[in-house]
Design a protein around this motif. Sequence first.
Motif, mmCIF file in Angstrom:
data_model
loop_
_atom_site.group_PDB
_atom_site.id
_atom_site.type_symbol
_atom_site.label_atom_id
_atom_site.label_comp_id
_atom_site.label_asym_id
_atom_site.label_seq_id
_atom_site.Cartn_x
_atom_site.Cartn_y
_atom_site.Cartn_z
ATOM 1 N N LYS A 28 -6.166 -2.384 9.735
ATOM 2 C CA LYS A 28 -6.956 -2.927 10.851
ATOM 3 C C LYS A 28 -7.994 -3.939 10.384
ATOM 4 C CE LYS A 28 -7.882 1.407 11.228
ATOM 5 N NZ LYS A 28 -8.111 2.703 11.824
ATOM 6 N N GLU A 29 -8.490 -3.757 9.118
ATOM 7 C CA GLU A 29 -9.536 -4.656 8.610
ATOM 8 C C GLU A 29 -9.071 -6.115 8.606
ATOM 9 O OE1 GLU A 29 -8.444 -1.895 7.047
ATOM 10 O OE2 GLU A 29 -10.146 -0.625 6.445
ATOM 11 N N SER A 68 1.108 -1.986 -4.517
ATOM 12 C CA SER A 68 -0.173 -1.268 -4.478
ATOM 13 C C SER A 68 -1.140 -1.942 -5.455
ATOM 14 C CB SER A 68 0.015 0.221 -4.796
ATOM 15 O OG SER A 68 0.128 0.432 -6.177
ATOM 16 N N ARG A 69 -2.310 -1.342 -5.618
ATOM 17 C CA ARG A 69 -3.319 -1.961 -6.481
ATOM 18 C C ARG A 69 -3.108 -1.594 -7.951
ATOM 19 N NH1 ARG A 69 -9.003 -0.330 -4.679
ATOM 20 N NH2 ARG A 69 -7.950 1.654 -4.968
ATOM 21 N N SER A 70 -3.160 -0.279 -8.251
ATOM 22 C CA SER A 70 -3.187 0.101 -9.668
ATOM 23 C C SER A 70 -2.433 1.398 -9.974
ATOM 24 C CB SER A 70 -4.649 0.285 -10.097
ATOM 25 O OG SER A 70 -5.264 1.237 -9.248
ATOM 26 N N ASN A 71 -1.928 2.041 -8.960
ATOM 27 C CA ASN A 71 -1.344 3.374 -9.137
ATOM 28 C C ASN A 71 0.071 3.302 -9.721
ATOM 29 O OD1 ASN A 71 -1.981 6.084 -8.762
ATOM 30 N ND2 ASN A 71 -2.760 5.623 -6.689
ATOM 31 N N MET A 111 -6.168 11.497 5.794
ATOM 32 C CA MET A 111 -6.067 10.053 5.590
ATOM 33 C C MET A 111 -6.754 9.677 4.278
ATOM 34 S SD MET A 111 -7.286 8.971 9.444
ATOM 35 C CE MET A 111 -8.923 9.711 9.371
ATOM 36 N N GLY A 112 -6.677 8.403 3.920
ATOM 37 C CA GLY A 112 -7.375 7.914 2.728
ATOM 38 C C GLY A 112 -8.889 8.029 2.911
ATOM 39 N N THR A 144 1.395 3.512 -2.146
ATOM 40 C CA THR A 144 0.869 4.713 -2.802
ATOM 41 C C THR A 144 -0.202 5.415 -1.967
ATOM 42 O OG1 THR A 144 -0.690 3.284 -3.944
ATOM 43 C CG2 THR A 144 1.314 3.851 -5.140
ATOM 44 N N GLY A 145 -0.616 4.790 -0.869
ATOM 45 C CA GLY A 145 -1.675 5.377 -0.038
ATOM 46 C C GLY A 145 -1.119 6.357 0.988
ATOM 47 N N SER A 146 -2.003 6.820 1.833
ATOM 48 C CA SER A 146 -1.623 7.827 2.822
ATOM 49 C C SER A 146 -0.580 7.278 3.810
ATOM 50 C CB SER A 146 -2.902 8.287 3.531
ATOM 51 O OG SER A 146 -2.621 8.906 4.729
ATOM 52 N N ILE A 147 -0.812 6.079 4.340
ATOM 53 C CA ILE A 147 0.179 5.492 5.262
ATOM 54 C C ILE A 147 1.458 5.145 4.511
ATOM 55 C CG2 ILE A 147 0.699 3.442 6.673
ATOM 56 C CD1 ILE A 147 -1.151 5.281 8.141
ATOM 57 N N GLY A 177 0.838 -1.209 0.000
ATOM 58 C CA GLY A 177 0.000 0.000 0.000
ATOM 59 C C GLY A 177 0.870 1.254 0.000
ATOM 60 N N ALA A 179 -1.057 -1.362 9.808
ATOM 61 C CA ALA A 179 -2.041 -0.274 9.709
ATOM 62 C C ALA A 179 -3.392 -0.845 9.279
ATOM 63 C CB ALA A 179 -1.573 0.763 8.688
ATOM 64 N N ASP A 205 -1.672 2.104 13.843
ATOM 65 C CA ASP A 205 -2.771 2.975 14.257
ATOM 66 C C ASP A 205 -2.307 3.764 15.480
ATOM 67 O OD1 ASP A 205 -5.381 3.457 13.358
ATOM 68 O OD2 ASP A 205 -5.889 1.337 13.522
#
Length: 389
Positions: free
Chosen positions: A126-127, A38-41, A205-206, A13-16, A11, A124, A151
């Motif tokens: 949490k899910e 990352s997914r697609s960025n 955040m995201g 490319t995300g905020s974290i 992850g 990070a 977190d």
Amino acid sequence: MSGARRISILGSTGSIGRNTLDVISRQPGAFKVIALASRSNWEIIAKQAKIFKPAFVALYQEESASMARDLLKGSGIEVLGGIEGILEAASTDRADVVVSSIVGAAGVMPTYAAVEAGKIVALANKEALVAAGRLITEEAQRTGARIIPVDSEHSAVFQALMGQDRLAVRKVILTASGGPFFGKGRDLLSGVTPEMALDHPRWKMGPKVTVDSATMMNKGLEIIEARWIFDIPADGIDVLIHPQSIVHSMVEYLDGSVLAQMGVTDMRIPIAFAMSYPHRLDLALDSLDLTAVGSLEFHKPDPEMFPCLALAYEALERGNGIPAVMNAANEIAVESFLSGDLPFTGIADVVRAVMDDPPDFDDQTLSGILRGDRLARTAAREFITLMDS
Ligand SMILES: NC(=O)c1ccc[n+]([C@@H]2O[C@H](COP(=O)([O-])OP(=O)(O)OC[C@H]3O[C@@H](n4cnc5c(N)ncnc54)[C@H](OP(=O)(O)O)[C@@H]3O)[C@@H](O)[C@H]2O)c1
């Protein structure tokens, strides 16, 4: 720290992920980036790769992986695609620490893979623990993997527990900013737009976690995360709204002592701590100025304004895969809210409906939980369609 820690960022490319790279760039020699995922960025990840020179990058979407491959041609940086690439970034022998910062249940498999490979997991996502907390923590015990929370609330609890007698803990108190609607009155909620929900007063955040903060489902997810990271039952975890977000959380002990961790609202602090634990890095950030903050307030959350909190306590009590169901329904509801297909107050309604009639699945295996996640998503989509008609 002795020697550079080798880091893989899921992850990135995300905020974290971007904050993690910022910490790394401020600490020359302390870390070596091994993998970015990352997914697609693809454009952003290729830029990151040119700066941090990992051994490889991974993109979940194959088409994005081939775009990144073109951009990184001749750089010596390998580009992997698909879930296999993400799992390789999670479990590669070349990394010591895996920063698990994919958003949502998409992080379950990679987080499990990192734990299975015995990594230090700076968590990070949490899910992953909400959906598969028992499986992930049992696997960590088996492999010796160490889960260090990113977190800010869990980092605070982790720090307030360091060197203490775990048997003397009375309760954990998670603080919450209350999001943009705290104290504004319940009437406002029916007219909340995505733009209003995305305007968080304290943290940048995201989008998913920002909406979760506005509904307080974020705190609900964190209650379940805390249950697994600290092995504390639901009735030992309280929530207090603390709009200044200076006290990041607290632990109360049997003798009445309450240990709190404080700091400015900057995710780089808990990210750096998770990556360098047990060492502390000099991040050269501004000191916390308590005189400028003035006063610290604490309030009980209003259960009618924030029904998602009670849903999370209920999911934790019911067990049997219900937290995974709750999480999946919430992800679909947040997505629908952000695309304008569901009112803000509908988010809790969708989660309630799917939890009331949960799909049947085996919550004792990872594949069973992933199936439960898919079934709950379908049920949530169907409920949203029914609401529309
Ligand atoms: N942001 C915070 O300050 C904060 C604080 C505490 C906890 N957290 C938690 O940290 C996690 C990440 O939050 P965030 O705010 O950083 O989210 P974000 O900005 O939306 O970034 C999400 C990241 O996940 C990647 N991703 C999504 N699906 C993926 C998949 N199937 N395979 C691989 N990568 C995938 C995205 O890649 P693309 O960019 O390519 O889509 C992106 O890099 C969440 O669980 C959140 O609750 C965040």
